[in-house]
Design an enzyme around this catalytic site. Structure first.
Site, PDB file in Angstrom:
ATOM      1  N   TRP A 191       2.741   7.940  -2.441  1.00  0.00           N
ATOM      2  CA  TRP A 191       4.167   8.109  -2.782  1.00  0.00           C
ATOM      3  C   TRP A 191       4.284   9.067  -3.971  1.00  0.00           C
ATOM      4  O   TRP A 191       5.123   9.960  -3.982  1.00  0.00           O
ATOM      5  CB  TRP A 191       4.760   6.752  -3.127  1.00  0.00           C
TER       6      TRP A 191
ATOM      7  N   HIS B  66       2.458   3.371  -9.306  1.00  0.00           N
ATOM      8  CA  HIS B  66       2.350   1.922  -9.534  1.00  0.00           C
ATOM      9  C   HIS B  66       3.591   1.327 -10.223  1.00  0.00           C
ATOM     10  O   HIS B  66       4.073   0.277  -9.784  1.00  0.00           O
ATOM     11  CB  HIS B  66       1.055   1.595 -10.287  1.00  0.00           C
TER      12      HIS B  66
ATOM     13  N   LEU C 182      11.594 -20.250  -4.806  1.00  0.00           N
ATOM     14  CA  LEU C 182      10.579 -19.359  -4.228  1.00  0.00           C
ATOM     15  C   LEU C 182       9.305 -19.517  -5.025  1.00  0.00           C
ATOM     16  O   LEU C 182       9.346 -19.611  -6.248  1.00  0.00           O
ATOM     17  CB  LEU C 182      11.074 -17.897  -4.334  1.00  0.00           C
TER      18      LEU C 182
ATOM     19  N   ASP D  97       0.831  -1.206   0.000  1.00  0.00           N
ATOM     20  CA  ASP D  97       0.000   0.000   0.000  1.00  0.00           C
ATOM     21  C   ASP D  97       0.866   1.257   0.000  1.00  0.00           C
ATOM     22  O   ASP D  97       1.962   1.263   0.568  1.00  0.00           O
ATOM     23  CB  ASP D  97      -0.910  -0.032   1.244  1.00  0.00           C
TER      24      ASP D  97
HETATM   25  C1  FPP Z   1      -1.956   0.264  -3.254  1.00  0.00           C
HETATM   26  O1  FPP Z   1      -1.530   1.575  -3.452  1.00  0.00           O
HETATM   27  C2  FPP Z   1      -1.526  -0.580  -4.312  1.00  0.00           C
HETATM   28  C3  FPP Z   1      -2.335  -1.135  -5.253  1.00  0.00           C
HETATM   29  C4  FPP Z   1      -3.769  -0.864  -5.383  1.00  0.00           C
HETATM   30  C5  FPP Z   1      -1.851  -2.072  -6.233  1.00  0.00           C
HETATM   31  C6  FPP Z   1      -0.528  -2.705  -5.927  1.00  0.00           C
HETATM   32  C7  FPP Z   1       0.242  -2.587  -7.144  1.00  0.00           C
HETATM   33  C8  FPP Z   1       1.582  -2.478  -7.198  1.00  0.00           C
HETATM   34  C9  FPP Z   1       2.475  -2.597  -6.050  1.00  0.00           C
HETATM   35  C10 FPP Z   1       2.253  -2.186  -8.463  1.00  0.00           C
HETATM   36  C11 FPP Z   1       1.917  -3.111  -9.496  1.00  0.00           C
HETATM   37  C12 FPP Z   1       2.421  -4.454  -9.227  1.00  0.00           C
HETATM   38  C13 FPP Z   1       2.700  -5.278 -10.192  1.00  0.00           C
HETATM   39  C14 FPP Z   1       3.085  -6.668  -9.882  1.00  0.00           C
HETATM   40  C15 FPP Z   1       2.669  -4.841 -11.581  1.00  0.00           C
HETATM   41  P1  FPP Z   1      -2.632   2.680  -3.495  1.00  0.00           P
HETATM   42  O2  FPP Z   1      -2.815   3.090  -4.911  1.00  0.00           O
HETATM   43  O3  FPP Z   1      -3.854   2.243  -2.794  1.00  0.00           O
HETATM   44  O4  FPP Z   1      -1.906   3.822  -2.706  1.00  0.00           O
HETATM   45  P2  FPP Z   1      -2.573   4.875  -1.719  1.00  0.00           P
HETATM   46  O5  FPP Z   1      -3.050   4.089  -0.522  1.00  0.00           O
HETATM   47  O6  FPP Z   1      -1.423   5.768  -1.388  1.00  0.00           O
HETATM   48  O7  FPP Z   1      -3.666   5.545  -2.469  1.00  0.00           O
END
Ligand code: FPP
Length: 239
Positions: free
Chosen positions: A21, A33, A127, A16
């Site tokens: 970020w 992302h 893994l 998260d």
């Molecule tokens: C949460 O950050 C993250 C997600 C909804 C998706 C997780 C995705 C990734 C780590 C990148 C993509 C991964 C791959 C494998 C391609 P958020 O957008 O909710 O952040 P916020 O809480 O700051 O709004």
């Protein structure tokens, strides 16, 4: 740091903080992302050295469909690129990639990339990297329940229906929030929870090692009581 290597852990991560970020740097939130995908690549590389045998990461929850369409599209396309780029890397480093979650709502190109990644890396032994895509633990539990025959359901059989490879030992959530967000609810029954304020794109292998160090100091009792110290033949406690 007193880092005790644990054998063959199952670590789950709620990655998260990508959006915050990015906005914290004056960038559009979706710029977080790709940076998050890079952070994941570094963590996957470090995982075997931390004695992690299974790593399950939340890349797209079933509730993420409610995000603006441009963000959903960006995530779907990033997932496809990630799989295409990481499949040869995983093959070379003996990592098996599998995907959990629904596939019927994913773009066809992404389904093909998933099938290719799973097939190509199926021999990986160092893994198991499990990507949760369009995943909801509550839906997974409902689906598994629908497939039980009623009588004779054991925890083991239900876990198999759920596709649980093994229980989660430690769940890490970055980004400062402290909730489970419908992730691996059954598998995390006795997981140790570790919350980090670090936004996911900044989460480094050193942060992973710190989290596992914290975990190594937790006493896991699984509902029991602490084991007494060993006694000698006369029944006197040795410590
Ligand atoms: C949460 O950050 C993250 C997600 C909804 C998706 C997780 C995705 C990734 C780590 C990148 C993509 C991964 C791959 C494998 C391609 P958020 O957008 O909710 O952040 P916020 O809480 O700051 O709004």
């Amino acid at each position: 740091m007193n880092f005790t290597i644990q054998s063959n852990l199952h670590v789950a991560i709620i990655m998260d903080g990508n959006g915050r970020w990015a906005t914290g740097r004056g960038l559009p939130r979706i710029a977080g992302h790709p940076a998050g995908a890079e952070a994941l690549r570094r963590i996957v590389e470090a995982a075997p050295g931390c004695n992690i045998g299974t790593l399950t990461v939340y890349t797209f929850s079933s509730d993420n469909w409610t995000r603006p369409q441009y963000e959903v599209d960006a995530l779907m396309s990033l997932l496809g690129c990630y799989l295409a780029r990481e499949t040869p890397r995983c093959l070379a480093s003996d990592v098996r990639m599998t995907v959990i979650g629904r596939r019927d709502r994913l773009p066809e190109s992404l389904c093909l990339a998933i099938e290719n990644a799973e097939r190509t890396t199926s021999g990986g032994r160092i893994l198991e990297l499990r990507l949760a895509i369009d995943y909801s633990a509550r839906d997974a539990i409902l689906n598994a329940s629908a497939r039980t025959s009623g009588d004779g359901v054991t925890r083991e059989r239900f876990a198999a229906l759920l596709g649980e490879s093994r229980p989660v030992d430690v769940l890490i959530r970055t980004g400062g929030e402290q909730r489970l967000s419908d992730f691996l609810l059954w598998e995390c029954a006795y997981a140790e929870l570790i919350f980090s304020k670090t936004m996911w794109p900044d989460f480094s292998p050193a942060d992973l090692r710190r989290a596992l160090d914290q975990y190594s100091h937790r006493e896991r009792r699984f509902g029991g009581i602490p084991l007494p110290p060993p006694a000698n033949a006369k029944g006197h406690w040795l410590r």
